[in-house]
Design an enzyme around this catalytic site. Structure first.
Site, PDB file in Angstrom:
ATOM      1  N   SER A 229       0.876  -1.177   0.000  1.00  0.00           N
ATOM      2  CA  SER A 229       0.000   0.000   0.000  1.00  0.00           C
ATOM      3  C   SER A 229       0.910   1.223   0.000  1.00  0.00           C
ATOM      4  O   SER A 229       2.008   1.181   0.577  1.00  0.00           O
ATOM      5  CB  SER A 229      -0.858   0.031   1.262  1.00  0.00           C
TER       6      SER A 229
ATOM      7  N   TYR B 241      -0.957  -0.293  10.306  1.00  0.00           N
ATOM      8  CA  TYR B 241      -1.150  -0.926   8.987  1.00  0.00           C
ATOM      9  C   TYR B 241      -0.032  -0.487   8.033  1.00  0.00           C
ATOM     10  O   TYR B 241       0.547  -1.313   7.323  1.00  0.00           O
ATOM     11  CB  TYR B 241      -2.521  -0.522   8.454  1.00  0.00           C
TER      12      TYR B 241
HETATM   13  P1  NAD Z   1     -11.107  -6.191   0.965  1.00  0.00           P
HETATM   14  O1  NAD Z   1     -11.357  -6.052   2.425  1.00  0.00           O
HETATM   15  O2  NAD Z   1     -12.213  -5.895   0.014  1.00  0.00           O
HETATM   16  O3  NAD Z   1     -10.545  -7.627   0.615  1.00  0.00           O
HETATM   17  C1  NAD Z   1      -9.540  -8.234   1.389  1.00  0.00           C
HETATM   18  C2  NAD Z   1      -9.608  -9.716   1.166  1.00  0.00           C
HETATM   19  O4  NAD Z   1      -8.672 -10.343   2.039  1.00  0.00           O
HETATM   20  C3  NAD Z   1     -10.982 -10.261   1.488  1.00  0.00           C
HETATM   21  O5  NAD Z   1     -11.328 -11.232   0.530  1.00  0.00           O
HETATM   22  C4  NAD Z   1     -10.770 -10.893   2.863  1.00  0.00           C
HETATM   23  O6  NAD Z   1     -11.638 -11.964   3.107  1.00  0.00           O
HETATM   24  C5  NAD Z   1      -9.332 -11.356   2.761  1.00  0.00           C
HETATM   25  N1  NAD Z   1      -8.747 -11.531   4.070  1.00  0.00           N
HETATM   26  C6  NAD Z   1      -8.662 -10.655   5.079  1.00  0.00           C
HETATM   27  N2  NAD Z   1      -8.086 -11.209   6.138  1.00  0.00           N
HETATM   28  C7  NAD Z   1      -7.799 -12.487   5.800  1.00  0.00           C
HETATM   29  C8  NAD Z   1      -7.195 -13.567   6.462  1.00  0.00           C
HETATM   30  N3  NAD Z   1      -6.746 -13.472   7.724  1.00  0.00           N
HETATM   31  N4  NAD Z   1      -7.067 -14.746   5.794  1.00  0.00           N
HETATM   32  C9  NAD Z   1      -7.491 -14.858   4.539  1.00  0.00           C
HETATM   33  N5  NAD Z   1      -8.060 -13.862   3.835  1.00  0.00           N
HETATM   34  C10 NAD Z   1      -8.212 -12.694   4.479  1.00  0.00           C
HETATM   35  O7  NAD Z   1      -9.845  -5.275   0.689  1.00  0.00           O
HETATM   36  P2  NAD Z   1      -9.085  -4.836  -0.662  1.00  0.00           P
HETATM   37  O8  NAD Z   1      -9.150  -3.371  -0.688  1.00  0.00           O
HETATM   38  O9  NAD Z   1      -9.496  -5.635  -1.816  1.00  0.00           O
HETATM   39  O10 NAD Z   1      -7.583  -5.219  -0.210  1.00  0.00           O
HETATM   40  C11 NAD Z   1      -6.762  -6.123  -0.892  1.00  0.00           C
HETATM   41  C12 NAD Z   1      -5.328  -5.756  -0.607  1.00  0.00           C
HETATM   42  O11 NAD Z   1      -5.060  -4.470  -1.127  1.00  0.00           O
HETATM   43  C13 NAD Z   1      -4.988  -5.703   0.886  1.00  0.00           C
HETATM   44  O12 NAD Z   1      -3.708  -6.256   1.095  1.00  0.00           O
HETATM   45  C14 NAD Z   1      -4.983  -4.213   1.174  1.00  0.00           C
HETATM   46  O13 NAD Z   1      -4.165  -3.892   2.276  1.00  0.00           O
HETATM   47  C15 NAD Z   1      -4.452  -3.673  -0.132  1.00  0.00           C
HETATM   48  N6  NAD Z   1      -4.759  -2.256  -0.386  1.00  0.00           N
HETATM   49  C16 NAD Z   1      -6.044  -1.836  -0.531  1.00  0.00           C
HETATM   50  C17 NAD Z   1      -6.276  -0.488  -0.767  1.00  0.00           C
HETATM   51  C18 NAD Z   1      -7.662   0.068  -0.942  1.00  0.00           C
HETATM   52  O14 NAD Z   1      -7.843   1.292  -0.879  1.00  0.00           O
HETATM   53  N7  NAD Z   1      -8.661  -0.752  -1.176  1.00  0.00           N
HETATM   54  C19 NAD Z   1      -5.205   0.401  -0.853  1.00  0.00           C
HETATM   55  C20 NAD Z   1      -3.918  -0.068  -0.694  1.00  0.00           C
HETATM   56  C21 NAD Z   1      -3.698  -1.413  -0.464  1.00  0.00           C
END
Ligand code: NAD
Length: 249
Positions: A144, A158
């Site tokens: 991120s 985080y």
């Molecule tokens: P989201 O919450 O929609 O999806 C996250 C996924 O990870 C979900 O399917 C959830 O079930 C799974 N997950 C969470 N904890 C888990 C665990 N302990 N074991 C197995 N699966 C688990 O979030 P997203 O935005 O799609 O995030 C995906 C990645 O992108 C993450 O690593 C997040 O940190 C990163 N990210 C997201 C953003 C944003 O703005 N959405 C920005 C930067 C980075």
């Protein structure tokens, strides 16, 4: 020499950025195994959607923070699809939005366990299998831009876990490069997913959009495109890189 299909495993693939990666990978010709932690219905719907489109997909339930899950994930997905050739460590959580002084130990622990150890467990499983079988695997870890911006007032814990993911990516990439394995990271900016609701602020994208030089929030597909490029042969000389996909932030 690997003769079977390209098989990609994605952690946390049933929604958000993970689901966008799963869909794009399937369209690009990968057989895709993905994990989900709670929402079995969403996972089953995604597998059915891909099946109907003529793709091969398999979902495995489990928590990436469980040290035993990675082996189970690989075993189940490989039994269904064949040997994994690529891995995306996507599963991640922010914990509750707020100031660091108010963060409780259980939340700090679960964020570290999921984002850092979860990535390491799956990465270790992949490297062991790829080195044993001589597979020139590719791995992308989802970081991120919080890793460099720090996320003050939101979730500095985080941000620290994502900095760890990036340091891990750089070191592991160098360690396994002689085996022909590539490891990179994608650092997304804010994207429209359910992660903001889980953090306690569903409308966070609207609050932070004014910070973004491009003036808009990312679609999950824009993050997925960068991930699939890093996994592809077009990125054959790219390893240890952290690619910001952030609209200029
Ligand atoms: P989201 O919450 O929609 O999806 C996250 C996924 O990870 C979900 O399917 C959830 O079930 C799974 N997950 C969470 N904890 C888990 C665990 N302990 N074991 C197995 N699966 C688990 O979030 P997203 O935005 O799609 O995030 C995906 C990645 O992108 C993450 O690593 C997040 O940190 C990163 N990210 C997201 C953003 C944003 O703005 N959405 C920005 C930067 C980075």
């Amino acid at each position: 020499m690997l003769t079977g299909p390209d098989v990609l495993l994605v952690t946390g693939g049933s929604r958000g950025i993970g689901a966008a990666i799963v869909r794009k990978a399937a369209r690009d010709g990968y057989a895709v195994g993905f994990s989900y932690v709670r929402n079995g219905d969403a996972a089953a719907r995604l597998v059915a959607e891909l099946d109907q489109a003529g793709h091969r997909a398999h979902a495995v339930q489990g928590d990436v923070a469980d040290p035993d899950f990675a082996a189970r994930f690989f075993d189940a997905a490989e039994a269904a699809l064949g040997p994994a050739t690529a891995l995306v460590n996507n599963a991640g959580i922010t914990g509750r939005i707020g100031r660091f002084r108010d963060a409780d130990p259980a939340m700090l622990r679960s964020t570290l366990d999921t984002n850092v150890l979860g990535t390491m467990y799956a990465a270790q499983e992949a490297i062991r299998r790829w080195e044993a079988a001589g597979i020139p695997g590719r791995m992308v870890n989802i970081s991120s831009i919080a890793s460099t911006l720090g996320a003050p007032g939101e979730y500095v814990h985080y941000a620290a876990t994502k900095a760890a993911v990036e340091a891990f990516t750089i070191g592991l990439a160098k360690e396994v490069a002689p085996a022909g394995i590539r490891v990179a990271a994608v650092a997304p900016g804010t994207a429209y997913t359910d992660i903001h609701e889980a953090a306690g602020e569903p409308n966070r994208p609207a609050r932070v959009v004014s910070r973004v030089p491009m003036g808009r929030i990312a679609e999950p597909e824009e993050i997925a495109n960068a991930v699939l490029w890093l996994l592809s042969a077009e990125a054959s000389y790219v390893t240890g890189a952290v690619l910001r996909v952030s609209g200029g932030l």
